[in-house]
Design a protein around this motif. Structure first.
Motif, PDB file in Angstrom:
ATOM      1  N   VAL A 169      34.890 -16.365 -72.010  1.00  0.00           N
ATOM      2  CA  VAL A 169      35.493 -17.691 -72.110  1.00  0.00           C
ATOM      3  C   VAL A 169      35.421 -18.174 -73.551  1.00  0.00           C
ATOM      4  CG1 VAL A 169      35.349 -20.109 -71.381  1.00  0.00           C
ATOM      5  CG2 VAL A 169      34.936 -18.272 -69.721  1.00  0.00           C
ATOM      6  N   THR A 170      36.547 -18.639 -74.083  1.00  0.00           N
ATOM      7  CA  THR A 170      36.624 -19.214 -75.431  1.00  0.00           C
ATOM      8  C   THR A 170      36.935 -20.696 -75.308  1.00  0.00           C
ATOM      9  OG1 THR A 170      37.415 -17.126 -76.363  1.00  0.00           O
ATOM     10  CG2 THR A 170      37.794 -19.125 -77.653  1.00  0.00           C
ATOM     11  N   ILE A 171      36.099 -21.522 -75.943  1.00  0.00           N
ATOM     12  CA  ILE A 171      36.235 -22.976 -75.854  1.00  0.00           C
ATOM     13  C   ILE A 171      36.485 -23.555 -77.244  1.00  0.00           C
ATOM     14  CG2 ILE A 171      35.010 -25.132 -75.320  1.00  0.00           C
ATOM     15  CD1 ILE A 171      33.614 -23.664 -73.076  1.00  0.00           C
ATOM     16  N   GLU A 172      37.387 -24.512 -77.317  1.00  0.00           N
ATOM     17  CA  GLU A 172      37.617 -25.232 -78.563  1.00  0.00           C
ATOM     18  C   GLU A 172      36.701 -26.454 -78.614  1.00  0.00           C
ATOM     19  OE1 GLU A 172      40.980 -28.166 -80.072  1.00  0.00           O
ATOM     20  OE2 GLU A 172      41.726 -26.087 -80.078  1.00  0.00           O
ATOM     21  N   TYR A 173      35.997 -26.591 -79.743  1.00  0.00           N
ATOM     22  CA  TYR A 173      35.097 -27.718 -79.969  1.00  0.00           C
ATOM     23  C   TYR A 173      35.662 -28.605 -81.078  1.00  0.00           C
ATOM     24  CZ  TYR A 173      31.323 -25.620 -77.201  1.00  0.00           C
ATOM     25  OH  TYR A 173      30.563 -25.112 -76.185  1.00  0.00           O
ATOM     26  N   SER A 174      35.350 -29.883 -80.997  1.00  0.00           N
ATOM     27  CA  SER A 174      35.718 -30.820 -82.064  1.00  0.00           C
ATOM     28  C   SER A 174      34.667 -30.760 -83.175  1.00  0.00           C
ATOM     29  CB  SER A 174      35.800 -32.239 -81.506  1.00  0.00           C
ATOM     30  OG  SER A 174      34.530 -32.648 -81.017  1.00  0.00           O
ATOM     31  N   ASP A 175      34.907 -31.501 -84.251  1.00  0.00           N
ATOM     32  CA  ASP A 175      33.975 -31.513 -85.379  1.00  0.00           C
ATOM     33  C   ASP A 175      32.585 -31.988 -84.981  1.00  0.00           C
ATOM     34  OD1 ASP A 175      35.866 -30.572 -87.116  1.00  0.00           O
ATOM     35  OD2 ASP A 175      36.494 -32.555 -87.806  1.00  0.00           O
ATOM     36  N   ASP A 176      32.513 -32.838 -83.961  1.00  0.00           N
ATOM     37  CA  ASP A 176      31.202 -33.339 -83.531  1.00  0.00           C
ATOM     38  C   ASP A 176      30.611 -32.494 -82.403  1.00  0.00           C
ATOM     39  OD1 ASP A 176      32.837 -34.019 -81.454  1.00  0.00           O
ATOM     40  OD2 ASP A 176      32.263 -36.136 -81.387  1.00  0.00           O
ATOM     41  N   ASN A 177      31.094 -31.247 -82.289  1.00  0.00           N
ATOM     42  CA  ASN A 177      30.548 -30.249 -81.357  1.00  0.00           C
ATOM     43  C   ASN A 177      30.741 -30.627 -79.892  1.00  0.00           C
ATOM     44  OD1 ASN A 177      29.519 -28.641 -83.553  1.00  0.00           O
ATOM     45  ND2 ASN A 177      27.870 -30.140 -83.749  1.00  0.00           N
ATOM     46  N   THR A 178      31.836 -31.316 -79.600  1.00  0.00           N
ATOM     47  CA  THR A 178      32.157 -31.681 -78.219  1.00  0.00           C
ATOM     48  C   THR A 178      33.258 -30.757 -77.690  1.00  0.00           C
ATOM     49  OG1 THR A 178      31.628 -33.993 -78.655  1.00  0.00           O
ATOM     50  CG2 THR A 178      32.958 -33.525 -76.710  1.00  0.00           C
ATOM     51  N   PRO A 179      33.064 -30.144 -76.513  1.00  0.00           N
ATOM     52  CA  PRO A 179      34.114 -29.280 -75.952  1.00  0.00           C
ATOM     53  C   PRO A 179      35.396 -30.059 -75.706  1.00  0.00           C
ATOM     54  CG  PRO A 179      32.021 -28.968 -74.805  1.00  0.00           C
ATOM     55  CD  PRO A 179      31.852 -30.171 -75.672  1.00  0.00           C
ATOM     56  N   GLN A 180      36.525 -29.503 -76.154  1.00  0.00           N
ATOM     57  CA  GLN A 180      37.820 -30.163 -76.006  1.00  0.00           C
ATOM     58  C   GLN A 180      38.698 -29.512 -74.939  1.00  0.00           C
ATOM     59  OE1 GLN A 180      38.642 -33.065 -77.954  1.00  0.00           O
ATOM     60  NE2 GLN A 180      36.430 -32.798 -78.102  1.00  0.00           N
ATOM     61  N   ARG A 181      38.689 -28.195 -74.911  1.00  0.00           N
ATOM     62  CA  ARG A 181      39.534 -27.489 -73.949  1.00  0.00           C
ATOM     63  C   ARG A 181      39.117 -26.031 -73.911  1.00  0.00           C
ATOM     64  NH1 ARG A 181      43.606 -24.348 -76.155  1.00  0.00           N
ATOM     65  NH2 ARG A 181      43.619 -24.345 -78.434  1.00  0.00           N
ATOM     66  N   ILE A 182      39.499 -25.357 -72.843  1.00  0.00           N
ATOM     67  CA  ILE A 182      39.319 -23.913 -72.758  1.00  0.00           C
ATOM     68  C   ILE A 182      40.553 -23.260 -73.370  1.00  0.00           C
ATOM     69  CG2 ILE A 182      39.071 -21.933 -71.220  1.00  0.00           C
ATOM     70  CD1 ILE A 182      37.642 -23.802 -69.258  1.00  0.00           C
ATOM     71  N   ASP A 183      40.331 -22.451 -74.377  1.00  0.00           N
ATOM     72  CA  ASP A 183      41.443 -21.810 -75.073  1.00  0.00           C
ATOM     73  C   ASP A 183      41.856 -20.507 -74.397  1.00  0.00           C
ATOM     74  OD1 ASP A 183      43.146 -21.588 -77.632  1.00  0.00           O
ATOM     75  OD2 ASP A 183      42.074 -19.662 -77.591  1.00  0.00           O
ATOM     76  N   ALA A 184      40.875 -19.704 -73.958  1.00  0.00           N
ATOM     77  CA  ALA A 184      41.216 -18.393 -73.383  1.00  0.00           C
ATOM     78  C   ALA A 184      40.158 -17.969 -72.373  1.00  0.00           C
ATOM     79  CB  ALA A 184      41.341 -17.338 -74.479  1.00  0.00           C
ATOM     80  N   ILE A 185      40.604 -17.241 -71.370  1.00  0.00           N
ATOM     81  CA  ILE A 185      39.718 -16.644 -70.367  1.00  0.00           C
ATOM     82  C   ILE A 185      40.100 -15.174 -70.214  1.00  0.00           C
ATOM     83  CG2 ILE A 185      39.100 -16.575 -67.916  1.00  0.00           C
ATOM     84  CD1 ILE A 185      39.409 -19.600 -67.827  1.00  0.00           C
ATOM     85  N   VAL A 186      39.103 -14.315 -70.289  1.00  0.00           N
ATOM     86  CA  VAL A 186      39.295 -12.878 -70.082  1.00  0.00           C
ATOM     87  C   VAL A 186      38.561 -12.468 -68.808  1.00  0.00           C
ATOM     88  CG1 VAL A 186      39.037 -10.566 -71.058  1.00  0.00           C
ATOM     89  CG2 VAL A 186      39.360 -12.537 -72.585  1.00  0.00           C
TER      90      VAL A 186
END
Length: 417
Positions: A169-186
């Protein structure tokens, strides 16, 4: 600037995890009949073959072949077409007695003065980004494979699954280290050879996205659900068909999935594996103890994220030292050094004290050997063990004691929170 972070997991049917589960099944059986057993056992699995090796000091005798076979069958390797199954595989044991040179540095006249079973450094980590204080990408990766295993065992909604699988699972984080969305799932899952390759892969992809993922979403907390979006990039069996798998497709060894076992690449790792080791080996017990510390510190509100390191010298009772990194998330006027000093006063990190505090000389390890040692559910279960030519023993044991939040009040009091 936003950034991406990835973690992976592997299923109970992955060859390395098969090896881990056999090694920990041996540990549990030794501890069930002799809680003072000293065990360090490694397992190799490959096509039609299991090799057990290691060192043991115990007052009990076990049928190690039966334990290995039962573990393999429980995982789901029960068919000859897998080229590895519990009923027919060969099991070779090369287990021998523990070195006296090692044992004399660990066993002492007083249990409290027990020396560390090895040198090294161990790390514990916790973050408040999930309810179980685990990194989110790893938590979701584990959940994907747990649900996939349930689908395989139910054999209703998806009927072609085999035991070996991996997720990422790849997650996109904001500058303040908060999860924003899941980018990819393998998801790569072993399967029966049930159709022409193109049709087969299309069905597997459809079933994973339409059946598995909704089950995963249903089990995550409400605040995590929005991270699953229609723009997720799915890579389902990206290399093509995955019929040949398990120990036939790739040899497995105990201790090769230490990042999957811990924090998915977050925090740090001292390098020592867990499975197959009794709790006198601080590679295991101190890693659990530092996780216990980290989780209680974050749960107490001392910091949002923390890394705890402890180090030992073989045969020496007291740890070499404790290191804390709160990543600048402590809202109080405290340095990491000041936090570390108080932690040493709250938590007794002598090996015997860790064993006692976390109840580690009980047969609690089989459950740790797949889907991570950390972030799991603390509970009491009843387990029965069979002894060759003897009566079985039934025990109530407490699992994942290092996940308890039983030191939160002590931390709050010590830090005046």
């Amino acid at each position: 600037m936003p950034y991406l972070f990835t973690s992976e997991s592997v299923s109970e049917g992955h060859p390395d995890k098969v090896a881990d589960q056999i090694s920990d099944a041996l540990i549990d059986n030794f501890l069930a009949f002799d809680p003072e057993s000293k065990v360090a056992c490694e397992t190799l699995v490959t096509t039609g073959q299991v090799v057990l090796a290691g060192e043991v000091k115990s007052n009990t005798y076990l049928d190690v072949q039966k334990i290995a076979r039962d573990t393999i069958n429980k995982i789901g390797y029960t068919k000859s077409e897998y080229m590895f199954d519990g009923n027919s595989c060969g099991v070779l044991s090369a287990i021998h007695e523990q070195s006296e040179d090692i044992n004399r540095g660990v066993d002492r006249a007083s249990k409290e003065e027990q020396g560390a079973g090895d040198q090294g450094m161990m790390f514990g980590y916790a973050t408040n980004e999930t309810n179980n204080f685990m990194p989110l990408a790893l938590d979701i990766s584990h959940l994907i494979l747990k649900e996939l295993a349930e689908l395989r065992r139910d054999n209703k909604d998806i009927t072609y699954l085999r035991p070996d699988s991996k997720s990422q699972v790849t997650i996109e984080y904001s500058d303040d280290n908060t999860p924003q969305r899941i980018d990819a799932i393998v998801v790569s899952t072993q399967h029966d050879d049930f159709d022409a390759e193109e049709k087969m892969l299309a069905k597997i992809r459809k079933d994973i996205v339409a059946i598995l993922i909704p089950r995963v979403i249903a089990k995550v907390p409400d605040h995590i659900k929005p991270l699953f979006n229609n723009d997720i990039k799915y890579h389902i069996n990206p290399t093509g068909k995955f019929v040949i798998g398990g120990p036939h497709g790739d040899s497995g060894l105990t201790g090769r999935k230490i990042i999957v076992d811990t924090y998915g690449g977050k925090g740090a790792h001292g390098g020592g594996a867990f499975s197959g080791k009794d709790p006198s080996k601080v590679d295991r017990s101190a890693a659990y103890a530092t996780r216990h510390i980290a989780k209680n510190l974050v749960a107490a509100g001392l910091c949002d994220e923390v890394l705890v390191q402890v180090s030992y010298a073989i045969g020496v009772v007291e740890p070499m030292g404790i290191f804390i990194d709160s990543y600048g998330t402590c809202p109080f006027n405290l340095t990491d050094g000041e936090i570390a000093k108080k932690v040493t006063e709250i938590f007794d990190m002598r090996p015997a004290a860790i064993e006692s505090r976390l109840k580690l000389r009980r047969p609690i390890y089989s459950e740790t050997a797949a889907y991570g040692h950390m972030g799991r559910h603390n509970e009491i279960v009843t387990k029965t063990f069979e002894r060759p030519n003897g009566d079985p023993i039934t025990l109530d044991v407490e699992l994942f004691t290092w996940e308890k939040l039983d030191y939160v009040d002590k931390v709050k009091k010590a830090f005046d929170i």
